[in-house]
Structures are given as structure tokens and as C-alpha cells.
Design a protein around this motif. Sequence first.
Motif, PDB file in Angstrom:
ATOM      1  N   ASP A  93      -5.095   4.277   2.052  1.00 44.31           N
ATOM      2  CA  ASP A  93      -3.903   3.531   1.663  1.00 44.31           C
ATOM      3  C   ASP A  93      -3.712   3.460   0.151  1.00 44.31           C
ATOM      4  O   ASP A  93      -2.584   3.437  -0.332  1.00 44.31           O
ATOM      5  CB  ASP A  93      -3.973   2.106   2.218  1.00 44.31           C
ATOM      6  CG  ASP A  93      -3.838   2.055   3.725  1.00 44.31           C
ATOM      7  OD1 ASP A  93      -3.381   3.059   4.309  1.00 44.31           O
ATOM      8  OD2 ASP A  93      -4.201   1.026   4.317  1.00 44.31           O
ATOM      9  N   ARG A  94      -4.818   3.404  -0.587  1.00 38.20           N
ATOM     10  CA  ARG A  94      -4.726   3.244  -2.050  1.00 38.20           C
ATOM     11  C   ARG A  94      -5.627   4.247  -2.770  1.00 38.20           C
ATOM     12  O   ARG A  94      -6.649   3.871  -3.371  1.00 38.20           O
ATOM     13  CB  ARG A  94      -5.082   1.808  -2.457  1.00 38.20           C
ATOM     14  CG  ARG A  94      -4.046   0.791  -1.979  1.00 38.20           C
ATOM     15  CD  ARG A  94      -4.076  -0.448  -2.838  1.00 38.20           C
ATOM     16  NE  ARG A  94      -2.957  -1.332  -2.535  1.00 38.20           N
ATOM     17  CZ  ARG A  94      -2.475  -2.241  -3.373  1.00 38.20           C
ATOM     18  NH1 ARG A  94      -3.019  -2.393  -4.571  1.00 38.20           N
ATOM     19  NH2 ARG A  94      -1.453  -3.004  -3.033  1.00 38.20           N
ATOM     20  N   ASP A 124       0.827  -1.207   0.000  1.00 34.29           N
ATOM     21  CA  ASP A 124       0.000   0.000   0.000  1.00 34.29           C
ATOM     22  C   ASP A 124       0.863   1.260   0.000  1.00 34.29           C
ATOM     23  O   ASP A 124       0.517   2.262  -0.633  1.00 34.29           O
ATOM     24  CB  ASP A 124      -0.931  -0.004   1.211  1.00 34.29           C
ATOM     25  CG  ASP A 124      -1.994  -1.086   1.133  1.00 34.29           C
ATOM     26  OD1 ASP A 124      -2.283  -1.561   0.019  1.00 34.29           O
ATOM     27  OD2 ASP A 124      -2.540  -1.463   2.188  1.00 34.29           O
ATOM     28  N   ARG A 129     -10.364   2.876   5.028  1.00 28.28           N
ATOM     29  CA  ARG A 129      -8.909   2.673   5.102  1.00 28.28           C
ATOM     30  C   ARG A 129      -8.320   2.430   3.713  1.00 28.28           C
ATOM     31  O   ARG A 129      -7.200   2.883   3.411  1.00 28.28           O
ATOM     32  CB  ARG A 129      -8.584   1.510   6.031  1.00 28.28           C
ATOM     33  CG  ARG A 129      -7.072   1.263   6.231  1.00 28.28           C
ATOM     34  CD  ARG A 129      -6.357   2.461   6.842  1.00 28.28           C
ATOM     35  NE  ARG A 129      -4.926   2.320   6.804  1.00 28.28           N
ATOM     36  CZ  ARG A 129      -4.164   1.975   7.865  1.00 28.28           C
ATOM     37  NH1 ARG A 129      -4.723   1.773   9.034  1.00 28.28           N
ATOM     38  NH2 ARG A 129      -2.861   1.874   7.729  1.00 28.28           N
ATOM     39  N   SER A 130      -9.056   1.760   2.841  1.00 23.01           N
ATOM     40  CA  SER A 130      -8.537   1.524   1.495  1.00 23.01           C
ATOM     41  C   SER A 130      -8.397   2.830   0.715  1.00 23.01           C
ATOM     42  O   SER A 130      -7.520   2.963  -0.135  1.00 23.01           O
ATOM     43  CB  SER A 130      -9.455   0.560   0.734  1.00 23.01           C
ATOM     44  OG  SER A 130     -10.709   1.153   0.438  1.00 23.01           O
TER      45      SER A 130
END
Length: 322
Positions: free
Chosen positions: A190-191, A67, A186-187
Motif C-alpha cells: 500500500d505504501r 494509501d 501489506r504496508s
Amino acid sequence: MTDPQAGTPEFDLIDRIRRRVHAREDVVLGIGDDAALLRVPAGKLLVVAADTLNAGVHFPEDTAPADVGWKSLAVNLSDLAAMGAEPAWCTLSLSLPGGDVRWVDGFIDGFLELAHAHGVALVGGDTTRGPLSISVTVHGFVAPGRALRRDAARVDDDIWVSGTPGDAAGALAQWREDGVRDGALRSRLDRPTPRVALGVALADVAHACIDISDGLLADLAHVCRASGVGARVELDRVPASDALRAAFDDATRQTLQATGGDDYELCFTAPAELRDEVERIAREAGTPAARIGRIEAGQGVDAFDAGGARWHPGRAGYQHFA
């Protein structure tokens, strides 16, 4: 320089990375020499952007290596998207506490996954021992006169934003509180998704553009200062994801959406008469976009809540040295 106490030697790490890189025809000489040799297409301007990500500042220390790799390239591709440029090449400089092969392999997994998706060739860089820090420089192309700039917003332009701002800030707030963490939010931290297709397609339609790295209101203020205009933003028009609405009360969510950073969505202005064209472009790019306000004569950004009252944030966005 090789440090025998740092794990895998520097040049072994570089060779490990080099073996996984895909080439492009315009790369005359890539990784392995003192510098890269690159061929810029005739009739194009070279667009260059650079960003540095530091552990604990730009990503939580517990972020997975893949990530971190993805994000370190994504934030740079987002800058190219904001300029309406097509990505081509990048360089990577890694500062590592030690030569941890597993961490580097994971990092490169995420980095090259995104690079391959956008046809980007890694053409050089550096590795050194030190605190975990990643510096990436990206290069892209745009035709003369087609680059999207911060200084081109015009009075009566519509203000648009892509995606659902606030998701990354929501994930960061959850991480800091060490409470229940939502995987969807959270994704997004992170991305992040660089809106390259949208930015390139907007080059002939939008007047000004910026990517949201420090907060919607703060980054829109950069456009206003550069263009010598003001802005009115209707906060209830800013799209919110279901995950963000479920995780926070309305007041907190509104603050996250207006002032939270790390979304890397595009905020852009375009003529009101081209609303249908903007919506068509967004659909074809597979990226939702919403009209959230307008450019006005004056200076600064005024935000209003659903009731029409002026809304004053504690701060407009993130500042590194505030």
C-alpha cells in the motif's frame, strides 16, 4: 463539467485540493488556470514520468484512500529515482465514481504527506466522473550527463537491488487467498518507499538503473535488452524480509522475490571496483542494497538457485496484456 448526481461538484473538489497544496518558488502559476507555469533551473534537464493506477489492477479495492493517494505518487517518484532525478512538481488527474468528499480528503492526506516529504508541489490536473482511476505526472531535474538510463549497463558490472523485493507480491498473494494477512507486507504493497535519495546519490556511480514495478527478472531484462548485454542473478543473494520468510515456504518466497511486482525498489548496475562506494552511498541514503549478480556478454537474464542450478520461473514478471 459539474454533474449534480455525482456528489460534490468538480470545481469544489479542485478548490478543496488547491487549498491544501504547498507552493515552491519555481512555481510561477499553479492550480487554478488552464495550465501551470514552471521555472526550470538553468543547467538542468527536465525529467518527466507518468503512471496510471486503476482500482482492482494496481491496488485492491479495499485499499484505504490515504494509501491510494500515497501509492499513486510513490510509483511516479520511483521512476524519477531510477533516473537519478530530484523531484520538483506533479500533476494529478482523478477519475471518480462520485464526488465523495471523505474519500478525496483521505486520498489527498496520503498524496500530500509523501509530496511534502520530497518537496514536491502539486501544480495542476483534472477531475472527472468515471471508474476509479488515478493518473499522475511527475517532473524532476537532473544535470546533463548524470541521468541513470537503462541502456548503459556494461559487461562485468555488479547487479544490485535495494530493499527486500517480494514483500508487495507477498501481500497481494495473501489478499487474493483471503487468508491471514501480514500487516508489514501489506504496508509494503500500500505504501511503497520511493528510493529517491539512493537514486540521486547513485547518479555518479551507477551505470544503469530501473525500478522494480513488474518483477525483478522482468525489469532487469529491460536493462539487458536496452544495453545489449546479458545478466546472471544469484537468487539466494536477494534479501528477504523476516515477514516474507515467515509467511511463505522457500520456493514460493523465491518466486515472489524474482517475479513479483509492486516493490518499487531499485535494480542497478555499477563497476565492480566501486563496491565500497555503493555500500557507502546506500548507508548514507538509509537504504539497504545487496549485490545479487553480474552483467555478462550475451543476452537475457539467467537466474540460479542456491545450489547453482538454473532456475526457470513460470513467468518473469507481470504483463498487463498477457
